[in-house]
Design an enzyme around this catalytic site. Structure first.
Site, short mmCIF file in Angstrom:
data_model
loop_
_atom_site.label_atom_id
_atom_site.label_comp_id
_atom_site.label_asym_id
_atom_site.label_seq_id
_atom_site.Cartn_x
_atom_site.Cartn_y
_atom_site.Cartn_z
N ASN A 76 1.30 -1.02 -0.01
CA ASN A 76 -0.49 0.35 0.17
C ASN A 76 0.69 1.34 0.19
OD1 ASN A 76 -2.42 1.05 0.33
ND2 ASN A 76 -3.01 0.93 2.41
N HIS A 116 -14.30 -4.79 10.36
CA HIS A 116 -14.79 -3.88 10.70
C HIS A 116 -15.73 -2.80 10.52
CE1 HIS A 116 -9.76 -4.04 9.96
NE2 HIS A 116 -10.32 -4.66 9.60
N ARG A 165 -13.91 -6.11 15.35
CA ARG A 165 -12.93 -4.39 15.59
C ARG A 165 -14.06 -3.73 15.19
NH1 ARG A 165 -7.85 -2.14 12.05
NH2 ARG A 165 -9.69 -0.73 11.27
N TYR A 192 -8.19 8.09 11.40
CA TYR A 192 -7.43 6.38 10.93
C TYR A 192 -8.43 6.01 11.33
CZ TYR A 192 -4.17 3.36 8.33
OH TYR A 192 -3.61 2.38 7.48
N ASP A 201 -7.99 -1.55 17.18
CA ASP A 201 -6.25 -1.43 16.68
C ASP A 201 -5.82 -0.48 17.33
OD1 ASP A 201 -4.47 -1.30 15.18
OD2 ASP A 201 -5.44 -1.97 12.82
N HIS A 204 -2.86 1.43 15.99
CA HIS A 204 -2.36 1.83 14.58
C HIS A 204 -0.71 2.00 14.98
CE1 HIS A 204 -5.35 1.06 12.21
NE2 HIS A 204 -5.89 1.45 12.31
N GLU A 246 -4.36 -4.57 18.82
CA GLU A 246 -3.28 -4.01 17.74
C GLU A 246 -2.91 -3.54 18.02
OE1 GLU A 246 -5.08 -5.16 14.08
OE2 GLU A 246 -3.84 -4.82 13.22
N GLU A 273 1.96 -6.11 11.43
CA GLU A 273 1.48 -6.20 9.71
C GLU A 273 2.22 -5.38 8.76
OE1 GLU A 273 -2.11 -4.34 10.72
OE2 GLU A 273 -1.46 -2.98 10.05
N ARG A 276 0.73 -10.86 13.41
CA ARG A 276 -0.62 -9.87 11.77
C ARG A 276 -0.19 -10.36 11.04
NH1 ARG A 276 -4.62 -9.18 11.42
NH2 ARG A 276 -5.31 -7.22 11.49
N HIS A 328 -2.86 -10.58 8.54
CA HIS A 328 -3.48 -9.12 7.65
C HIS A 328 -4.52 -9.68 6.91
CE1 HIS A 328 -1.96 -5.28 6.81
NE2 HIS A 328 -2.71 -5.06 7.75
N ASP A 330 -6.31 -3.43 0.86
CA ASP A 330 -4.98 -3.57 0.57
C ASP A 330 -4.24 -4.96 -0.28
OD1 ASP A 330 -4.65 -2.19 3.57
OD2 ASP A 330 -2.94 -3.63 2.75
N GLU A 382 -8.68 -11.47 9.19
CA GLU A 382 -9.33 -10.49 9.20
C GLU A 382 -9.73 -10.44 7.08
OE1 GLU A 382 -6.51 -7.10 8.74
OE2 GLU A 382 -8.01 -5.65 9.02
N TRP A 390 4.87 9.92 16.82
CA TRP A 390 4.63 8.99 18.37
C TRP A 390 5.04 7.86 17.03
CZ3 TRP A 390 1.87 5.65 14.21
CH2 TRP A 390 0.89 7.00 13.70
O1 EZ4 Z 1 -4.11 0.15 7.96
O2 EZ4 Z 1 -3.66 -2.37 5.81
O3 EZ4 Z 1 -4.97 -3.74 10.61
N1 EZ4 Z 1 -5.12 -3.43 9.91
C1 EZ4 Z 1 -4.60 -2.45 10.19
C2 EZ4 Z 1 -4.61 -1.65 8.43
C3 EZ4 Z 1 -3.74 -0.81 7.78
C4 EZ4 Z 1 -3.56 -1.15 6.21
C5 EZ4 Z 1 -2.34 -0.53 6.38
O4 EZ4 Z 1 -2.22 -0.71 4.29
O5 EZ4 Z 1 -4.21 -1.56 10.07
O6 EZ4 Z 1 -6.48 -1.28 7.73
CO CO Z 2 -3.81 -3.40 12.23
#
Ligand code: EZ4
Ligand code: CO
Length: 408
Positions: free
Chosen positions: A37, A122, A147, A159, A215, A217, A241, A267, A288, A317, A321, A344, A408
């Site tokens: 991605n 999601h 999730r 995000y 998540d 992130h 996550e 991931e 992941r 994962h 993408d 997922e 971060w």
């Molecule tokens: O942000 O796939 O857990 N899933 C994620 C994803 C990622 C994207 C990054 O390309 O965190 O949605």
């Molecule tokens: Co993630």
């Protein structure tokens, strides 16, 4: 049986994908996913300019040997670009081998260990009522695990939360077509105050049974992650996550010391080596990585076998993408291994599924790769040509409320 052609296909049916098509002298075709991605063209060049020429004339049969040849032969080991390229070759060769055997790939990986793969979807919303609507939609669609991500009152679009009110949104696809990544507001303290209230509301409405995931992130420091894990314990998460940036593996010791909330990470990792500390010290509960970013079936199997020694399970994962080819590969592997945890899953867009015709199915909350020989994905190269690549990037959440940079 020798490889006679290896070609890269770049297409953007709703979002960008890079695929590798490998053909043998007797006309057997295998497909692999090389999508990274926001860095798609780097992998396309790596394949076209450096890998494809070395495949012509090689046997299609010795998959592990080709894997080692590409991994060691680059001299520069690992990393997302290299391992996505190796994954594409590996999955295409497994596809060919299974087609030659006349079997779905999972049979060659040991046969099925379960009826289907528990999937999670999601749900997201800018506030709690919108999140409830999204959870209801997922339950109606048959999901048995969800999730949850929400907006934060002090912040705008963030995000991991789908744009609200847009029916056209590509089901949770955070990359946006643009010449550079957008920068979003972020405030970890506001996030830490808000998330437990969301879980409290969701548990109050949906009860204790529904497996819930979240998540982070990579946005917390180790001590913040420890605080969040502790505060979420009453809500019995399936996993938390990416609580901290994955490159500092030692951070997870600190998190683990303070919370029993199960942790999922990886991931952004690419090889079994990246997990050495996390797995051998039992600092995580779920792996992941994507088949697409971890050197394919061969790389992912090494990693999951290592994880199995420590009762650590798969959580491969599977955002949009990861192309339908990468998803199919994950489903075959997940069906065969014994330490499967959860998969997922987000449905790809109709345009994507017009180009990539899949045999996998989602029924009653479970995924199954289907029983066509190979990995079970046909690619309509003619249809792909109608969807050109457009640069698209993931956003960066780094602006603080006071206008400074949040690091971060
Ligand atoms: O942000 O796939 O857990 N899933 C994620 C994803 C990622 C994207 C990054 O390309 O965190 O949605
Ligand atoms: Co993630």
């Amino acid at each position: 049986m020798k490889i006679t052609s290896a070609d890269v296909l770049i297409t953007g049916p709703g979002r960008n994908f890079v695929s590798l098509r490998v053909e043998t002298g007797d006309g057997v075709v295998g497909w692999g996913d090389a999508t990274l991605n926001g860095r798609e063209l780097a992998v396309a060049s790596y394949l076209r300019d450096h890998v494809c020429p070395t495949l012509i004339g090689r046997g299609a049969g010795p998959i592990e040997d080709t894997w080692q040849y590409l991994y060691r032969g680059a001299y520069w080991r690992g990393g997302p670009v290299t391992m996505a390229a190796i994954a594409a070759v590996d999955v295409a060769l497994w596809d060919i081998k299974a087609k030659c055997a006349g079997m779905p790939l999972y049979e060659l990986l040991g046969g099925q260990s379960r009826r289907g793969l528990l999937a999670y979807g999601h749900a997201s919303g800018s506030d709690v009522p919108q999140l409830f609507d999204s959870i209801d939609e997922h339950l109606d669609a048959g999901y048995r695990a969800i999730r949850i991500q929400t907006g934060i009152p002090e912040l705008g679009q963030i995000y991991g939360v789908a744009d609200s009110g847009s029916e056209q949104r590509y089901d949770y696809e955070p990359a946006r077509a643009a010449s550079r990544p957008s920068e979003e507001l972020w405030d970890t303290r506001a996030y830490l105050r808000h998330v437990p209230t969301v879980f409290e509301a969701v548990r109050a409405k949906y009860g204790p049974e529904l497996p819930l995931l979240h998540d982070g992130h990579h946005r917390m420091t180790p001590i913040q992650a420890a605080q969040l894990g502790k505060r979420l314990e009453p809500y019995d998460l399936f996993w938390l996550e990416d609580c901290t940036p994955a490159e500092n593996q030692d951070a997870l010791r600190l998190v683990r010391r303070h919370t029993t909330t199960p942790l999922a990470i990886g991931e952004v990792f690419n090889t079994v080596w990246d997990y050495r500390t996390l797995i051998s010290e039992q600092l995580i509960d779920y792996v992941r990585s994507a088949v697409t970013h971890t050197g394919g079936i061969s790389g992912m199997r090494k990693l999951l076998d290592f994880a199995a020694l420590y009762q650590i399970k798969s959580g491969m994962h599977g955002p949009t993408d990861v192309s339908p080819i990468g998803m199919a590969a994950a489903l075959h592997l997940g069906l065969a291994i014994h330490n499967f945890g959860i998969q997922e899953y987000m449905r790809h867009s109709t345009e994507t599924l017009t180009v990539f015709q899949t045999s996998y199915r989602f029924e009653d909350g479970l995924l199954h790769p289907g029983d066509r020989p190979g990995i079970g994905v046909d690619v309509d190269v003619g249809a792909a040509a109608a969807f050109p690549y457009r640069a698209a990037y993931l956003p960066v959440s780094r602006l603080a409320l006071d206008g400074t940079i949040h690091d971060w």
